[in-house]
Design a protein around this motif. Structure first.
Motif, PDB file in Angstrom:
ATOM      1  N   SER A   1       0.840  -1.225  -0.007  1.00  0.00           N
ATOM      2  CA  SER A   1      -0.101   0.040  -0.012  1.00  0.00           C
ATOM      3  C   SER A   1       1.024   1.170  -0.125  1.00  0.00           C
ATOM      4  CB  SER A   1      -0.923   0.048   1.107  1.00  0.00           C
ATOM      5  OG  SER A   1      -0.007   0.062   2.473  1.00  0.00           O
ATOM      6  N   LEU A   2       1.983   1.074   0.128  1.00  0.00           N
ATOM      7  CA  LEU A   2       3.005   2.146   0.136  1.00  0.00           C
ATOM      8  C   LEU A   2       3.374   2.628  -1.468  1.00  0.00           C
ATOM      9  CD1 LEU A   2       5.625   1.031   3.077  1.00  0.00           C
ATOM     10  CD2 LEU A   2       3.906   3.065   2.949  1.00  0.00           C
ATOM     11  N   LEU A   3       3.521   3.866  -1.672  1.00  0.00           N
ATOM     12  CA  LEU A   3       4.034   4.398  -2.775  1.00  0.00           C
ATOM     13  C   LEU A   3       5.321   4.788  -2.996  1.00  0.00           C
ATOM     14  CD1 LEU A   3       0.793   6.643  -4.007  1.00  0.00           C
ATOM     15  CD2 LEU A   3       1.164   4.378  -4.473  1.00  0.00           C
ATOM     16  N   PRO A   4       6.082   4.616  -3.947  1.00  0.00           N
ATOM     17  CA  PRO A   4       7.547   4.871  -3.906  1.00  0.00           C
ATOM     18  C   PRO A   4       8.002   6.602  -3.989  1.00  0.00           C
ATOM     19  CG  PRO A   4       6.860   4.266  -6.037  1.00  0.00           C
ATOM     20  CD  PRO A   4       5.573   4.190  -4.988  1.00  0.00           C
ATOM     21  N   THR A   5       7.661   7.177  -2.979  1.00  0.00           N
ATOM     22  CA  THR A   5       8.081   8.666  -2.834  1.00  0.00           C
ATOM     23  C   THR A   5       9.570   8.478  -2.961  1.00  0.00           C
ATOM     24  OG1 THR A   5       7.914   8.582  -0.335  1.00  0.00           O
ATOM     25  CG2 THR A   5       6.208   9.211  -1.479  1.00  0.00           C
ATOM     26  N   VAL A   6      10.129   9.960  -3.027  1.00  0.00           N
ATOM     27  CA  VAL A   6      11.567  10.089  -3.349  1.00  0.00           C
ATOM     28  C   VAL A   6      12.397   9.611  -1.831  1.00  0.00           C
ATOM     29  CG1 VAL A   6      13.276  11.880  -3.445  1.00  0.00           C
ATOM     30  CG2 VAL A   6      11.304  11.585  -4.846  1.00  0.00           C
TER      31      VAL A   6
END
Length: 396
Positions: free
Chosen positions: A72-77
């Protein structure tokens, strides 16, 4: 390195009905799925830890070095920078939930078997995490995801030319057209954001489009469509009418007039001609929405919240849906009046009465629908239908 995206049981439940037939990480947000974003950013193969009945299509694989990440985590910087530097055999939690881990084959095998790890637990540093924990998060974060995916997909590449019969309003560098696109006599505005049109998409005459917007590969947009920003038309979808801030997963149809806004539509769905779904209450108040986690209607905290529709659902012509309606997996909704704001999976009917949609009839319909797109309804699909039918019985 092998990347494994796992389903948090609590989040997977909270994202139903969209996660009945896919892992959390296979949800589309922006032009890409969550798994596709991670794979492109980390440049490594992806596998999944998900429900047992989904593993034929979403297998689990391990390597000598395994990066385990909550799907559910998005690949933020910030998160990407953190996970790239994780030492081997370290695990990080946030509020007692496993978020990320870097494991050797033995530790990964232990976790895959019984979801336990005999390693010191570390608290995840304070990072600006972006996580999808309810269906509404998909349309709420779609604007940002579209912008991030545009850079990820188009960086260093050159767009095909926009045919002269079209009119472009706004920066040309915010429009990207893949090879094989057919688009004529349309108006496209990139003043408020990018427009991405995928390979072999067909956009018929008279369409009006305002970014940020993605029309994915093989999609068809009908004549005179009006599509506003924050919208994703998933692969091989067919859409028309008025659409605003909607995420279509793939292979679904809204081919006729009717309004759809602030919504998420699963795969293999069909909205009949004239279907309208409200996204704003008459009193402009907060929308309550069915929660699978709470098994009850819950305040959403949102003034704008439209339809959430699971895979393989259908609506009849002229169907009207209340603000914040949630329709489960493989339901057929039709008739005059407003059906309930929560329609359980495998329901048949509408405002007057909801009966159980018989499993064998639902399967037969899905076989015909998929065959029209050249796809086969096989043993995997049948097992999904049977498991979801059994698991959703409590709601009918």
């Amino acid at each position: 390195m092998q990347l494994i995206l796992f389903d948090s049981p609590a989040v997977r439940t909270a994202l139903l009905p969209l996660t009945y037939a896919r892992p959390v990480a296979d949800l589309r947000l922006g032009s890409l799925t969550i798994a596709e974003k991670w794979a492109r950013q980390l440049e490594c193969p992806v596998s999944y830890l998900t429900q047992d009945y989904l593993r034929e299509r979403y297998p689990f694989q391990s390597g000598q070095s395994n990066l385990l990440i909550d799907g559910s985590l998005l690949p933020t910087v910030e998160l990407l920078s953190f996970v790239r530097e994780l030492p081997l055999n370290t695990i990080y939690y946030a509020a007692d939930e496993l978020m990320v881990a870097h494991l050797d084959p033995e530790q990964l095998a232990t976790y895959a078997r019984d979801e336990t790890l005999a390693l010191p637990r570390h608290e995840l540093p304070h990072l600006p995490l972006l996580r999808i924990t309810r269906p509404a998060d998909l349309f709420l974060h779609n604007d940002r995801a579209l912008r991030d995916d545009f850079d990820l997909v188009t960086n260093g590449r050159i767009s095909a030319a926009l045919p002269k019969s079209n009119r472009l309003i706004g920066p040309a560098d915010q429009l990207f057209i893949e090879p094989g696109v057919d688009i004529e006599s349309c108006t496209l505005s990139t003043r408020s954001g990018l427009i991405y049109i995928g390979r072999e998409a067909v956009v018929l005459e008279g369409g009006m489009f305002r970014g940020p917007l993605a029309i994915n590969a093989g999609a068809i947009v009908k004549m005179g469509a009006k599509i506003y920003g924050g919208t994703t038309i998933g692969d091989r979808c067919k859409v028309g009418g008025e659409i605003s801030n909607v995420v279509f997963q793939a292979n679904s149809n809204k081919g006729h007039d009717g309004y759809l806004g602030n919504a998420v539509i699963g795969e293999w769905c069909n909205l009949g001609a004239g279907t309208d779904a409200s996204n704003l209450k008459n009193d402009y108040g907060e929308v309550k929405v069915w929660s699978y986690a709470q098994r009850a209607m819950q305040p959403s905290g949102l003034q704008f919240h439209g339809l959430i529709m699971g895979d393989h659902c259908k609506t009849g012509i002229g169907t009207t849906l209340n603000t914040g309606t949630v329709i489960g997996f493989s339901s057929n909704v039709f008739g005059a009046g407003f059906p309930p704001s929560f329609v359980p999976s495998f329901s048949w009917g509408g405002a007057g009465e909801l009966a159980t949609y018989r499993l064998e009839k639902a399967v037969a319909t899905a076989e015909r629908v998929m065959a029209r797109r050249g796809e086969t309804f096989g043993s995997f699909e049948e097992e999904v239908f049977r498991r979801v039918f059994a698991d959703s019985e409590r709601y009918r």
